[in-house]
Scaffold this motif. Sequence first.
Motif, PDB file in Angstrom:
ATOM      1  N   GLY A   1     -11.818   3.591  -4.180  1.00  0.00           N
ATOM      2  CA  GLY A   1     -10.918   2.277  -4.257  1.00  0.00           C
ATOM      3  C   GLY A   1     -10.481   1.848  -2.842  1.00  0.00           C
ATOM      4  N   SER A   2     -10.288   0.753  -2.567  1.00  0.00           N
ATOM      5  CA  SER A   2      -9.842   0.267  -1.256  1.00  0.00           C
ATOM      6  C   SER A   2      -9.517  -1.227  -1.282  1.00  0.00           C
ATOM      7  CB  SER A   2     -10.883   0.425  -0.192  1.00  0.00           C
ATOM      8  OG  SER A   2     -11.906  -0.235  -0.539  1.00  0.00           O
ATOM      9  N   GLY A   3      -9.230  -1.575  -0.099  1.00  0.00           N
ATOM     10  CA  GLY A   3      -8.685  -3.241   0.161  1.00  0.00           C
ATOM     11  C   GLY A   3      -7.418  -3.448   0.329  1.00  0.00           C
ATOM     12  N   GLY A   4      -7.009  -4.600   0.321  1.00  0.00           N
ATOM     13  CA  GLY A   4      -5.607  -5.031   0.567  1.00  0.00           C
ATOM     14  C   GLY A   4      -5.735  -6.538   1.046  1.00  0.00           C
TER      15      GLY A   4
ATOM     16  N   TYR B   1     -16.577 -11.434   2.216  1.00  0.00           N
ATOM     17  CA  TYR B   1     -15.343 -10.958   2.427  1.00  0.00           C
ATOM     18  C   TYR B   1     -15.173  -9.457   2.938  1.00  0.00           C
ATOM     19  CZ  TYR B   1     -13.009 -14.467  -0.605  1.00  0.00           C
ATOM     20  OH  TYR B   1     -12.532 -15.744  -1.268  1.00  0.00           O
ATOM     21  N   GLU B   2     -14.596  -9.198   3.841  1.00  0.00           N
ATOM     22  CA  GLU B   2     -14.132  -7.696   4.320  1.00  0.00           C
ATOM     23  C   GLU B   2     -13.530  -6.928   3.684  1.00  0.00           C
ATOM     24  OE1 GLU B   2     -13.891  -6.916   8.334  1.00  0.00           O
ATOM     25  OE2 GLU B   2     -15.089  -8.772   8.808  1.00  0.00           O
ATOM     26  N   ILE B   3     -13.850  -5.713   2.949  1.00  0.00           N
ATOM     27  CA  ILE B   3     -12.824  -4.917   2.057  1.00  0.00           C
ATOM     28  C   ILE B   3     -12.658  -3.560   3.043  1.00  0.00           C
ATOM     29  CG2 ILE B   3     -12.793  -3.674   0.062  1.00  0.00           C
ATOM     30  CD1 ILE B   3     -15.158  -5.394  -1.167  1.00  0.00           C
TER      31      ILE B   3
ATOM     32  N   PRO C   1     -15.495   1.572   4.136  1.00  0.00           N
ATOM     33  CA  PRO C   1     -15.471  -0.040   4.225  1.00  0.00           C
ATOM     34  C   PRO C   1     -16.704  -0.678   3.892  1.00  0.00           C
ATOM     35  CG  PRO C   1     -15.729   0.840   6.481  1.00  0.00           C
ATOM     36  CD  PRO C   1     -15.805   2.033   5.514  1.00  0.00           C
ATOM     37  N   MET C   2     -16.512  -1.991   3.217  1.00  0.00           N
ATOM     38  CA  MET C   2     -17.421  -2.872   2.630  1.00  0.00           C
ATOM     39  C   MET C   2     -17.326  -4.258   3.134  1.00  0.00           C
ATOM     40  SD  MET C   2     -17.594  -1.730  -1.362  1.00  0.00           S
ATOM     41  CE  MET C   2     -17.004   0.008  -1.726  1.00  0.00           C
ATOM     42  N   VAL C   3     -18.452  -5.089   2.764  1.00  0.00           N
ATOM     43  CA  VAL C   3     -18.538  -6.455   3.004  1.00  0.00           C
ATOM     44  C   VAL C   3     -19.301  -6.989   1.804  1.00  0.00           C
ATOM     45  CG1 VAL C   3     -19.465  -8.532   4.278  1.00  0.00           C
ATOM     46  CG2 VAL C   3     -18.920  -6.407   5.549  1.00  0.00           C
ATOM     47  N   GLU C   4     -18.440  -7.928   1.021  1.00  0.00           N
ATOM     48  CA  GLU C   4     -18.991  -8.520   0.077  1.00  0.00           C
ATOM     49  C   GLU C   4     -19.758  -9.904   0.668  1.00  0.00           C
ATOM     50  OE1 GLU C   4     -20.389 -10.787  -2.873  1.00  0.00           O
ATOM     51  OE2 GLU C   4     -18.620 -11.644  -1.791  1.00  0.00           O
ATOM     52  N   THR C   5     -21.028 -10.001   0.556  1.00  0.00           N
ATOM     53  CA  THR C   5     -21.841 -10.938   1.486  1.00  0.00           C
ATOM     54  C   THR C   5     -21.953 -11.966   0.711  1.00  0.00           C
ATOM     55  OG1 THR C   5     -24.070  -9.953   0.564  1.00  0.00           O
ATOM     56  CG2 THR C   5     -23.246  -8.982   2.616  1.00  0.00           C
TER      57      THR C   5
ATOM     58  N   ASP D   1      -6.934 -12.667  -5.485  1.00  0.00           N
ATOM     59  CA  ASP D   1      -7.573 -12.327  -6.748  1.00  0.00           C
ATOM     60  C   ASP D   1      -8.652 -11.597  -6.706  1.00  0.00           C
ATOM     61  OD1 ASP D   1      -5.566 -13.873  -7.825  1.00  0.00           O
ATOM     62  OD2 ASP D   1      -6.833 -15.669  -8.075  1.00  0.00           O
ATOM     63  N   PHE D   2      -9.576 -11.809  -5.878  1.00  0.00           N
ATOM     64  CA  PHE D   2     -10.756 -10.905  -5.518  1.00  0.00           C
ATOM     65  C   PHE D   2     -10.240  -9.394  -5.132  1.00  0.00           C
ATOM     66  CE2 PHE D   2     -13.913  -8.830  -2.559  1.00  0.00           C
ATOM     67  CZ  PHE D   2     -14.704  -9.073  -3.148  1.00  0.00           C
ATOM     68  N   MET D   3      -9.455  -9.332  -4.116  1.00  0.00           N
ATOM     69  CA  MET D   3      -8.980  -7.965  -3.670  1.00  0.00           C
ATOM     70  C   MET D   3      -8.020  -7.390  -4.827  1.00  0.00           C
ATOM     71  SD  MET D   3     -10.070  -7.056  -0.634  1.00  0.00           S
ATOM     72  CE  MET D   3     -10.883  -7.862   0.201  1.00  0.00           C
ATOM     73  N   LYS D   4      -7.435  -7.673  -5.486  1.00  0.00           N
ATOM     74  CA  LYS D   4      -6.773  -7.088  -6.429  1.00  0.00           C
ATOM     75  C   LYS D   4      -7.611  -6.534  -7.510  1.00  0.00           C
ATOM     76  CE  LYS D   4      -2.229 -10.011  -6.681  1.00  0.00           C
ATOM     77  NZ  LYS D   4      -1.843 -11.446  -7.073  1.00  0.00           N
ATOM     78  N   ARG D   5      -8.679  -7.185  -7.835  1.00  0.00           N
ATOM     79  CA  ARG D   5      -9.585  -6.579  -8.921  1.00  0.00           C
ATOM     80  C   ARG D   5     -10.212  -5.446  -8.211  1.00  0.00           C
ATOM     81  NH1 ARG D   5     -13.500 -10.784 -11.454  1.00  0.00           N
ATOM     82  NH2 ARG D   5     -14.318  -8.872 -12.501  1.00  0.00           N
ATOM     83  N   VAL D   6     -10.762  -5.609  -6.797  1.00  0.00           N
ATOM     84  CA  VAL D   6     -11.526  -4.421  -5.951  1.00  0.00           C
ATOM     85  C   VAL D   6     -10.521  -3.432  -5.834  1.00  0.00           C
ATOM     86  CG1 VAL D   6     -12.463  -3.921  -3.868  1.00  0.00           C
ATOM     87  CG2 VAL D   6     -13.183  -5.999  -4.720  1.00  0.00           C
ATOM     88  N   MET D   7      -9.338  -3.649  -5.575  1.00  0.00           N
ATOM     89  CA  MET D   7      -8.317  -2.394  -5.617  1.00  0.00           C
ATOM     90  C   MET D   7      -8.178  -1.943  -6.963  1.00  0.00           C
ATOM     91  SD  MET D   7      -5.549  -4.446  -3.021  1.00  0.00           S
ATOM     92  CE  MET D   7      -4.256  -3.521  -3.292  1.00  0.00           C
ATOM     93  N   ASP D   8      -8.458  -2.480  -8.060  1.00  0.00           N
ATOM     94  CA  ASP D   8      -8.341  -1.906  -9.395  1.00  0.00           C
ATOM     95  C   ASP D   8      -9.626  -1.486  -9.677  1.00  0.00           C
ATOM     96  OD1 ASP D   8      -5.657  -2.398  -9.746  1.00  0.00           O
ATOM     97  OD2 ASP D   8      -6.059  -4.359 -10.912  1.00  0.00           O
TER      98      ASP D   8
END
Length: 191
Positions: free
Chosen positions: A128-131, A101-103, A93-97, A142-149
């Motif tokens: 990969g992760s996110g949702g 945003y929590e991933i 799990p991550m956080v984009e500070t 949009d942010f999560m879609k990029r992270v998931m890719d």
Amino acid sequence: MKKITTILSFVFITIILFGCQQSNDKKLDNEVSNTDKLETQAEVTEGDFTYRLVTKKAEYSENEPIKIYAELEYTGDKGEIEIFHSTSPFSFPMVETTRNYEIEYGMNEPLISTTLIKGEPLREEFVGSGGYSSEDKNEYKDFMKRVMDKEFPAGHYVVNGIADFYIRVSEGTEPEEKYELEAQVGFSVIN
């Protein structure tokens, strides 16, 4: 007259305190946050197990693949040991500070066992992760879609890695010893 002096004193003290608070806020904005000081490698040992979390670089370009992996090594007296876990003993799990945003890092939870051989780390790379949900803002989606890719947008990321598993205390018995080893690493993505 005494009433006016008391009111003026109160107003004067309030102005001084407000001014001090503004000064402190400016100082905090200029300080380096703890997330900026994170290392690219972390290692935690608990009992007979060592958990390592690594990001290959402190800084990646926006279109560059992010390389993160975790290792779990058995260091005890036996030649090998069986651990029990979900799909994987590792989660990332991550956080984009920058955006706060929590991933999340979800996974299936079947019971799987893995045999660790002493001195041979079990290694797994981040895949990969996110949702997101339909109620989330479009910016977040949009942010999560990029992270998931696996296309991380520019920002600063903190990986809160976890190795979560248990062992049986003695062969053929139900009593177990649970482990949840945690470590943090950080990286930035730049344009």
